[in-house]
Design a protein around this motif. Structure first.
Motif, PDB file in Angstrom:
ATOM      1  N   ASP A 181       0.836  -1.202   0.000  1.00 17.39           N
ATOM      2  CA  ASP A 181       0.000   0.000   0.000  1.00 17.39           C
ATOM      3  C   ASP A 181       0.870   1.251   0.000  1.00 17.39           C
ATOM      4  OD1 ASP A 181      -2.170   1.673   0.126  1.00 17.39           O
ATOM      5  OD2 ASP A 181      -2.498   1.423   2.272  1.00 17.39           O
ATOM      6  N   VAL A 182       1.903   1.257   0.831  1.00 15.22           N
ATOM      7  CA  VAL A 182       2.829   2.399   0.881  1.00 15.22           C
ATOM      8  C   VAL A 182       3.632   2.486  -0.413  1.00 15.22           C
ATOM      9  CG1 VAL A 182       4.868   3.331   2.044  1.00 15.22           C
ATOM     10  CG2 VAL A 182       2.984   2.400   3.394  1.00 15.22           C
ATOM     11  N   GLN A 184       2.937   1.599  -3.486  1.00  9.68           N
ATOM     12  CA  GLN A 184       2.245   2.050  -4.698  1.00  9.68           C
ATOM     13  C   GLN A 184       2.214   3.572  -4.791  1.00  9.68           C
ATOM     14  OE1 GLN A 184      -1.849   0.754  -4.693  1.00  9.68           O
ATOM     15  NE2 GLN A 184      -2.324   1.761  -2.753  1.00  9.68           N
ATOM     16  N   ASN A 185       2.306   4.247  -3.644  1.00  9.76           N
ATOM     17  CA  ASN A 185       2.352   5.710  -3.638  1.00  9.76           C
ATOM     18  C   ASN A 185       3.793   6.233  -3.668  1.00  9.76           C
ATOM     19  OD1 ASN A 185      -0.537   6.062  -3.368  1.00  9.76           O
ATOM     20  ND2 ASN A 185      -0.309   5.345  -1.257  1.00  9.76           N
ATOM     21  N   ARG A 186       4.697   5.449  -3.132  1.00 12.11           N
ATOM     22  CA  ARG A 186       6.101   5.865  -3.083  1.00 12.11           C
ATOM     23  C   ARG A 186       6.769   5.750  -4.447  1.00 12.11           C
ATOM     24  NH1 ARG A 186      10.838   3.221   0.803  1.00 12.11           N
ATOM     25  NH2 ARG A 186      12.492   4.688   0.214  1.00 12.11           N
ATOM     26  N   TYR A 187       6.301   4.825  -5.276  1.00 11.19           N
ATOM     27  CA  TYR A 187       6.917   4.600  -6.588  1.00 11.19           C
ATOM     28  C   TYR A 187       5.869   4.848  -7.687  1.00 11.19           C
ATOM     29  CZ  TYR A 187      10.470   2.205  -3.803  1.00 11.19           C
ATOM     30  OH  TYR A 187      11.443   1.897  -2.880  1.00 11.19           O
ATOM     31  N   PRO A 188       5.606   6.118  -8.007  1.00  8.25           N
ATOM     32  CA  PRO A 188       4.587   6.423  -9.019  1.00  8.25           C
ATOM     33  C   PRO A 188       4.967   5.937 -10.416  1.00  8.25           C
ATOM     34  CG  PRO A 188       5.818   8.405  -8.420  1.00  8.25           C
ATOM     35  CD  PRO A 188       6.224   7.342  -7.445  1.00  8.25           C
ATOM     36  N   LYS A 214      -6.496   1.374   0.532  1.00 10.38           N
ATOM     37  CA  LYS A 214      -6.926   1.897  -0.759  1.00 10.38           C
ATOM     38  C   LYS A 214      -5.934   1.401  -1.805  1.00 10.38           C
ATOM     39  CE  LYS A 214      -9.279   6.040   0.955  1.00 10.38           C
ATOM     40  NZ  LYS A 214      -9.376   7.527   0.877  1.00 10.38           N
ATOM     41  N   ASN A 216      -4.737   0.621  -5.565  1.00  9.90           N
ATOM     42  CA  ASN A 216      -4.925   0.949  -6.975  1.00  9.90           C
ATOM     43  C   ASN A 216      -4.868  -0.328  -7.807  1.00  9.90           C
ATOM     44  OD1 ASN A 216      -4.821   3.681  -6.182  1.00  9.90           O
ATOM     45  ND2 ASN A 216      -2.593   3.721  -6.405  1.00  9.90           N
TER      46      ASN A 216
END
Length: 272
Positions: A181-182, A184-188, A214, A216
């Motif tokens: 979860d973390v 997926q936001n850290r590596y756009p 959440k 993606n």
């Protein structure tokens, strides 16, 4: 094939080959030990233990930044973090030490150790060559929670992609979800895909609400077509594809920040 299932037990092919090689070395050591009236099996077990310790130590050193704030995680080998090169070095070094110190068992121990090493090296190399011929993204269709369908090879749009095969009933899947979860936001620049195995949309939604997640690119692999296509027999399984759609690494079992970083290093150009 990425993994092997025997009843409720699932093992990655890599782990299965390692265990088989160790068992073969023990068998050869036991037979030769009886022939020469010498205790050989214990020395083989010592070599195996030294190999695992060195492989784990090498991995932890290489990815220590991910263990710095979780020193207990160093001992938690459920993440499967082992370094093959360090392991081989440890095996060769400790075997040489035992052959030097234990002169009486030198010949049978050498034969048993070489037998196990040749089996592991030969089978692992053969499997690696076979897998190189089928490293593309499988032509499989997944279903979104709203019922829309999409082909797996259309999701990433030219980006590196991480595909996680999971289920809500799988404890290691649940434990690794916060890491993904973390990430997926850290590596756009990386597309993370979550392919749930054989569960209904309502079950998945309830799980996400309970875990406050959440995710993606969340899809249902309702008939486990993707799992079959990649040869996965156990959960969780994580696949790492580069931007060209080539499978560069796989991981069966729970991911930690360190083992995730290991996989990402193989698909992100310049990733330290």
């Amino acid at each position: 094939m990425l993994s092997f299932s025997l009843g409720p037990l699932s093992l990655s092919i890599g782990h299965l080959l390692l265990i088989t090689a160790f068992a073969l070395a023990l068998l050869v050591g036991g037979v030769l030990g009886r022939r020469y009236q010498l205790p050989v099996a214990g020395s083989v077990a010592d070599i195996f233990l030294a190999t695992m310790i060195c492989a784990r130590l090498g991995f932890v050193i290489g990815y220590f930044e991910h263990y710095r704030h979780d020193l207990f995680g160093i001992l938690d080998i459920r993440d499967g973090g082992f370094d093959v090169i360090w392991g081989l070095a440890g095996a060769v070094g400790f075997t040489a030490f035992l052959l030097w110190r234990r002169k009486l068992v030198r010949r049978p121990l050498a034969i048993a150790s070489i037998t196990g090493l040749l089996f592991w090296g030969g089978t692992a190399g053969t499997i690696a060559l076979i897998e190189q011929q089928a490293r593309g993204i499988p032509p499989v269709t997944l279903t979104a929670l709203n019922g829309d369908t999409i082909a797996v090879n259309q999701i990433a749009q030219g980006q590196p992609m991480v595909i996680n095969l999971w289920a809500t009933w799988c404890p290691p899947c649940i434990r690794e979800m916060p890491v993904l979860d973390v990430a997926q936001n850290r590596y756009p620049g990386v597309t993370f895909v979550f392919a749930n195995q054989r569960e209904q949309a309502e079950t998945i939604r309830a799980f996400l609400d309970k875990q406050n997640l959440k995710l993606n690119n969340l899809y249902r692999d309702s008939q486990a077509d993707l799992a079959r296509a990649v040869g996965s027999q156990g959960l969780p399984t994580t696949l790492f594809y580069n931007a060209k759609g080539q499978l560069m690494d796989t991981h069966m079992g729970e991911l930690s920040n360190a083992t995730l970083a290991k996989g990402l290093k193989k698909i992100i150009p310049g990733q330290p």
